[in-house]
Structures are given as C-alpha cells and as structure tokens.
Motif scaffolding. Structure first.
Motif, PDB file in Angstrom:
ATOM      1  N   ILE A 253     -13.025  -4.645  70.362  1.00 42.02           N
ATOM      2  CA  ILE A 253     -12.576  -3.494  70.388  1.00 42.02           C
ATOM      3  C   ILE A 253     -11.059  -3.391  71.270  1.00 42.02           C
ATOM      4  O   ILE A 253     -11.267  -3.827  72.278  1.00 42.02           O
ATOM      5  CB  ILE A 253     -13.707  -2.492  71.137  1.00 42.02           C
ATOM      6  CG1 ILE A 253     -14.955  -2.461  70.085  1.00 42.02           C
ATOM      7  CG2 ILE A 253     -12.842  -1.081  71.375  1.00 42.02           C
ATOM      8  CD1 ILE A 253     -14.543  -1.604  68.765  1.00 42.02           C
ATOM      9  N   GLY A 254     -10.361  -2.626  70.945  1.00 34.70           N
ATOM     10  CA  GLY A 254      -9.021  -2.760  71.531  1.00 34.70           C
ATOM     11  C   GLY A 254      -7.956  -3.075  70.527  1.00 34.70           C
ATOM     12  O   GLY A 254      -6.774  -2.919  70.739  1.00 34.70           O
ATOM     13  N   ILE A 255      -8.256  -4.156  69.596  1.00 28.00           N
ATOM     14  CA  ILE A 255      -7.435  -4.591  68.785  1.00 28.00           C
ATOM     15  C   ILE A 255      -7.293  -3.586  67.594  1.00 28.00           C
ATOM     16  O   ILE A 255      -8.419  -2.914  67.095  1.00 28.00           O
ATOM     17  CB  ILE A 255      -7.966  -5.913  68.181  1.00 28.00           C
ATOM     18  CG1 ILE A 255      -8.361  -6.937  69.307  1.00 28.00           C
ATOM     19  CG2 ILE A 255      -7.081  -6.743  67.127  1.00 28.00           C
ATOM     20  CD1 ILE A 255      -9.054  -8.220  68.777  1.00 28.00           C
ATOM     21  N   GLY A 256      -5.929  -3.591  67.095  1.00 26.47           N
ATOM     22  CA  GLY A 256      -5.791  -2.652  65.875  1.00 26.47           C
ATOM     23  C   GLY A 256      -7.003  -2.955  64.557  1.00 26.47           C
ATOM     24  O   GLY A 256      -7.417  -4.100  64.706  1.00 26.47           O
ATOM     25  N   SER A 257      -7.155  -2.290  63.788  1.00 28.16           N
ATOM     26  CA  SER A 257      -8.221  -2.406  62.928  1.00 28.16           C
ATOM     27  C   SER A 257      -7.961  -3.454  62.019  1.00 28.16           C
ATOM     28  O   SER A 257      -9.095  -4.390  61.851  1.00 28.16           O
ATOM     29  CB  SER A 257      -8.608  -1.058  61.964  1.00 28.16           C
ATOM     30  OG  SER A 257      -8.748   0.174  62.711  1.00 28.16           O
ATOM     31  N   GLN A 258      -6.893  -3.518  61.293  1.00 25.24           N
ATOM     32  CA  GLN A 258      -6.710  -4.920  60.376  1.00 25.24           C
ATOM     33  C   GLN A 258      -6.853  -6.104  61.411  1.00 25.24           C
ATOM     34  O   GLN A 258      -7.295  -6.786  60.799  1.00 25.24           O
ATOM     35  CB  GLN A 258      -5.297  -4.599  59.681  1.00 25.24           C
ATOM     36  CG  GLN A 258      -5.075  -5.799  58.689  1.00 25.24           C
ATOM     37  CD  GLN A 258      -3.762  -5.485  58.119  1.00 25.24           C
ATOM     38  OE1 GLN A 258      -3.375  -4.287  57.887  1.00 25.24           O
ATOM     39  NE2 GLN A 258      -2.971  -6.651  57.460  1.00 25.24           N
ATOM     40  N   GLU A 259      -6.203  -5.982  62.513  1.00 29.05           N
ATOM     41  CA  GLU A 259      -6.450  -7.016  63.080  1.00 29.05           C
ATOM     42  C   GLU A 259      -7.484  -7.506  63.753  1.00 29.05           C
ATOM     43  O   GLU A 259      -7.969  -8.860  64.017  1.00 29.05           O
ATOM     44  CB  GLU A 259      -5.269  -7.087  64.478  1.00 29.05           C
ATOM     45  CG  GLU A 259      -3.757  -6.935  64.185  1.00 29.05           C
ATOM     46  CD  GLU A 259      -3.286  -5.641  63.759  1.00 29.05           C
ATOM     47  OE1 GLU A 259      -1.902  -5.675  63.666  1.00 29.05           O
ATOM     48  OE2 GLU A 259      -4.191  -4.742  63.545  1.00 29.05           O
ATOM     49  N   LEU A 260      -8.516  -6.536  64.012  1.00 31.00           N
ATOM     50  CA  LEU A 260      -9.737  -6.680  64.521  1.00 31.00           C
ATOM     51  C   LEU A 260     -10.693  -7.490  63.438  1.00 31.00           C
ATOM     52  O   LEU A 260     -11.051  -8.369  63.626  1.00 31.00           O
ATOM     53  CB  LEU A 260     -10.329  -5.593  64.883  1.00 31.00           C
ATOM     54  CG  LEU A 260     -11.840  -5.393  65.403  1.00 31.00           C
ATOM     55  CD1 LEU A 260     -12.267  -4.445  66.336  1.00 31.00           C
ATOM     56  CD2 LEU A 260     -12.845  -5.564  64.297  1.00 31.00           C
ATOM     57  N   VAL A 261     -10.412  -7.118  62.027  1.00 33.32           N
ATOM     58  CA  VAL A 261     -11.052  -7.647  60.992  1.00 33.32           C
ATOM     59  C   VAL A 261     -10.555  -9.194  60.886  1.00 33.32           C
ATOM     60  O   VAL A 261     -11.559  -9.896  60.755  1.00 33.32           O
ATOM     61  CB  VAL A 261     -10.958  -6.998  59.824  1.00 33.32           C
ATOM     62  CG1 VAL A 261     -11.710  -7.846  58.438  1.00 33.32           C
ATOM     63  CG2 VAL A 261     -11.475  -5.627  59.922  1.00 33.32           C
ATOM     64  N   THR A 262      -9.449  -9.551  60.899  1.00 28.60           N
ATOM     65  CA  THR A 262      -8.906 -10.848  60.529  1.00 28.60           C
ATOM     66  C   THR A 262      -9.508 -11.619  61.783  1.00 28.60           C
ATOM     67  O   THR A 262      -9.518 -12.960  61.446  1.00 28.60           O
ATOM     68  CB  THR A 262      -7.510 -11.038  60.382  1.00 28.60           C
ATOM     69  OG1 THR A 262      -6.712 -10.228  61.431  1.00 28.60           O
ATOM     70  CG2 THR A 262      -7.258 -10.163  59.050  1.00 28.60           C
ATOM     71  N   HIS A 263      -9.471 -11.094  62.975  1.00 26.79           N
ATOM     72  CA  HIS A 263      -9.892 -11.741  64.278  1.00 26.79           C
ATOM     73  C   HIS A 263     -11.360 -12.217  64.195  1.00 26.79           C
ATOM     74  O   HIS A 263     -11.355 -13.546  64.596  1.00 26.79           O
ATOM     75  CB  HIS A 263      -9.800 -10.797  65.555  1.00 26.79           C
ATOM     76  CG  HIS A 263     -10.186 -11.483  66.733  1.00 26.79           C
ATOM     77  ND1 HIS A 263      -9.590 -12.248  67.327  1.00 26.79           N
ATOM     78  CD2 HIS A 263     -11.184 -11.128  67.480  1.00 26.79           C
ATOM     79  CE1 HIS A 263     -10.073 -12.761  68.494  1.00 26.79           C
ATOM     80  NE2 HIS A 263     -11.344 -12.009  68.679  1.00 26.79           N
ATOM     81  N   LEU A 264     -12.178 -11.302  63.470  1.00 34.07           N
ATOM     82  CA  LEU A 264     -13.575 -11.702  63.298  1.00 34.07           C
ATOM     83  C   LEU A 264     -13.844 -12.654  62.132  1.00 34.07           C
ATOM     84  O   LEU A 264     -14.830 -13.372  62.225  1.00 34.07           O
ATOM     85  CB  LEU A 264     -14.127 -10.447  63.594  1.00 34.07           C
ATOM     86  CG  LEU A 264     -14.210  -9.978  64.732  1.00 34.07           C
ATOM     87  CD1 LEU A 264     -15.290  -8.746  64.925  1.00 34.07           C
ATOM     88  CD2 LEU A 264     -15.076 -10.665  65.722  1.00 34.07           C
TER      89      LEU A 264
ATOM     90  N   LEU B 208       0.142   8.879  75.279  1.00 36.30           N
ATOM     91  CA  LEU B 208      -0.785   8.037  74.782  1.00 36.30           C
ATOM     92  C   LEU B 208      -0.606   6.869  73.646  1.00 36.30           C
ATOM     93  O   LEU B 208       0.373   7.152  72.895  1.00 36.30           O
ATOM     94  CB  LEU B 208      -1.891   9.020  73.701  1.00 36.30           C
ATOM     95  CG  LEU B 208      -2.303  10.420  74.465  1.00 36.30           C
ATOM     96  CD1 LEU B 208      -3.090  10.949  73.621  1.00 36.30           C
ATOM     97  CD2 LEU B 208      -2.928   9.909  75.823  1.00 36.30           C
ATOM     98  N   ALA B 209      -1.037   5.902  74.025  1.00 35.03           N
ATOM     99  CA  ALA B 209      -0.556   4.600  73.050  1.00 35.03           C
ATOM    100  C   ALA B 209      -1.722   4.146  72.570  1.00 35.03           C
ATOM    101  O   ALA B 209      -2.510   3.167  73.492  1.00 35.03           O
ATOM    102  CB  ALA B 209       0.305   3.659  73.960  1.00 35.03           C
ATOM    103  N   THR B 210      -2.155   4.463  71.412  1.00 35.56           N
ATOM    104  CA  THR B 210      -3.552   3.734  70.741  1.00 35.56           C
ATOM    105  C   THR B 210      -3.255   3.297  69.470  1.00 35.56           C
ATOM    106  O   THR B 210      -2.475   3.265  68.610  1.00 35.56           O
ATOM    107  CB  THR B 210      -4.347   5.099  70.561  1.00 35.56           C
ATOM    108  OG1 THR B 210      -5.581   4.788  69.966  1.00 35.56           O
ATOM    109  CG2 THR B 210      -3.613   6.160  69.593  1.00 35.56           C
ATOM    110  N   SER B 211      -4.131   2.137  69.266  1.00 36.77           N
ATOM    111  CA  SER B 211      -4.183   1.445  68.051  1.00 36.77           C
ATOM    112  C   SER B 211      -4.871   2.283  66.948  1.00 36.77           C
ATOM    113  O   SER B 211      -5.141   1.698  65.825  1.00 36.77           O
ATOM    114  CB  SER B 211      -4.966   0.022  68.333  1.00 36.77           C
ATOM    115  OG  SER B 211      -4.306  -0.703  69.226  1.00 36.77           O
ATOM    116  N   GLY B 212      -5.316   3.334  67.289  1.00 39.79           N
ATOM    117  CA  GLY B 212      -5.882   4.147  66.474  1.00 39.79           C
ATOM    118  C   GLY B 212      -5.088   4.720  65.253  1.00 39.79           C
ATOM    119  O   GLY B 212      -3.666   4.583  65.400  1.00 39.79           O
TER     120      GLY B 212
END
Length: 226
Positions: free
Chosen positions: A49-60, A108-112
């Motif tokens: 959590i905290g990684i951008g959505s696309q990056e989170l998926v490829t991270h995992l 506000l600086a959000t990866s959302g």
C-alpha cells in the motif's frame, strides 16, 4: 510577474490523513483472488500500500503480468462499497488548518486516481485549506518514483528547499528522499517506526494528532522559523 515560490507541506492521503489502509488491503486481496491470484496474501498487499495501482500489481505479480488492468478493475469494484467505512484520523482538519495558518501551502500528493480526490478532500475537511492536489494522473510514474512529489512542488509553486512531505509508508519516504525532500512519517498506516526510520524518515509521529501536538517543534515548524 511570477509569484515567489512558497514553503509548503505535501500530504499523502491514504493511511496518512484517512484511515483507509486496511480497507485498501482487503479490496486488493479480494481483487487478486477474483482474478486467480490466490497466492497473494493480505500481508503482501499491506506492505505494498502506498505504491500506485499499476505499480502495485506489477510489484506483486511481476513486470510480465498480463492482467494488470483486470486486477485494477477488480480492486475498484471491491473498494467501492468499503468507502462508506472511511473516516479521517482524529484532528486531521486541525492539522491542515494549523499548517495553513502558519503561512504554508497545503498540497495533497496521492497515488490515488483523480476521481478519488472528489471524495477524499471533503472527507478530510480540506475544502477551505487545501491549496492544491497532485495525483497519479498527473505523472507518468506514481510512488515510489519521485515524480509525484516533484510535480506537486513544481505545479503548485512551492519552494523545494522549504517543503516537507508527510506520509505513512516506506514508499512515501523513498519517494520524498529521491525527490530531495525531508519526510515526516506517521505510523497510523500500520508501518513501524523502526522501518520508517530505516528507510530514511527524518521524523516519525503516531498520527496526525500527534504531529499537530508537536507541530512547532517539528520539521514543519522549522519551515516557519526559517
């Protein structure tokens, strides 16, 4: 005439201002199972959590994952009904107002996603105190890349030498460090003080209320004194 750069504070939102991290974990975990990735555990989701959505998926799942969009869409579906459970951490609105009262720009600086800001800003009571927002749509690479914070500084006319980032994950700390910004980390997102300090956080507080109580002695207070 271009206005002079302003001192400011870049706030992450999820897990920093809003108590959302464990709702995000549940939504991501369900999304991975919905798309056949039963091997992804809740702990894996939490630590991402905290990684951008696309990056989170490829991270995992790895850079060669061929169903990134499907997982992201499943996560959006799973998270939607959980949004009614979202609450701000105590005294978030007071913290933002205190920063603004001290002459600091509040960004506000959000990866959302951009659409998330439509409900996030009212949820934190930030309509009258937030000077600007930057989200994943504004950059090519979201956190942990430094792009989001660098873009926020540039887009909102901030003085990089007098700007502090506030976040709750090692990814926030890493992004701030690579953007050349000092970082205050909060443990309310579920990441330990030791891990945040090891990653390079300059200061660590429990939550927004704890930071508010020590605001004038913190890095944020130093911006005003300098």
């Amino acid at each position: 005439m271009t206005p002079a750069p302003r001192p400011g504070v870049l706030f992450d939102v999820d897990g920093t201002l809003l108590d959302t991290n464990y709702l995000q974990v549940l939504a991501w975990w369900r999304a991975f199972r919905d798309t056949g990735h039963d091997e992804v555990a809740m702990a894996d989701c939490h630590r991402s959590i905290g990684i951008g959505s696309q990056e989170l998926v490829t991270h995992l799942l790895g850079d060669d994952a061929d169903d990134v969009d499907e997982v992201m869409a499943a996560k959006s579906r799973r998270y939607e009904p959980l949004r009614e459970l979202v609450t701000p951490f105590p005294r978030v609105d007071d913290l933002l107002a205190a920063c603004r009262d001290r002459g600091l720009a509040v960004v506000l600086a959000t990866s959302g996603e951009e659409s998330d800001l439509e409900w996030m800003v009212p949820a934190i009571g930030g309509e009258d105190v937030v000077d600007g927002t930057t989200c994943s749509a504004d950059v090519e690479s979201a956190k942990p890349a430094p792009d989001l914070m660098q873009t926020a500084v540039e887009a909102h006319g901030l003085d990089a030498s007098r700007t502090v980032a506030v976040g709750d994950t090692v990814w926030d700390v890493r992004a701030a460090r690579d953007a050349g910004l000092p970082c205050i980390a909060l443990t309310c997102g579920g990441i330990s003080r030791a891990e945040l300090l090891e990653e390079g956080a300059d200061e660590v507080y429990d939550d927004p209320a704890d930071l508010l109580a020590s605001l004038d002695d913190s890095l944020i207070g130093k911006l005003v004194r300098d």
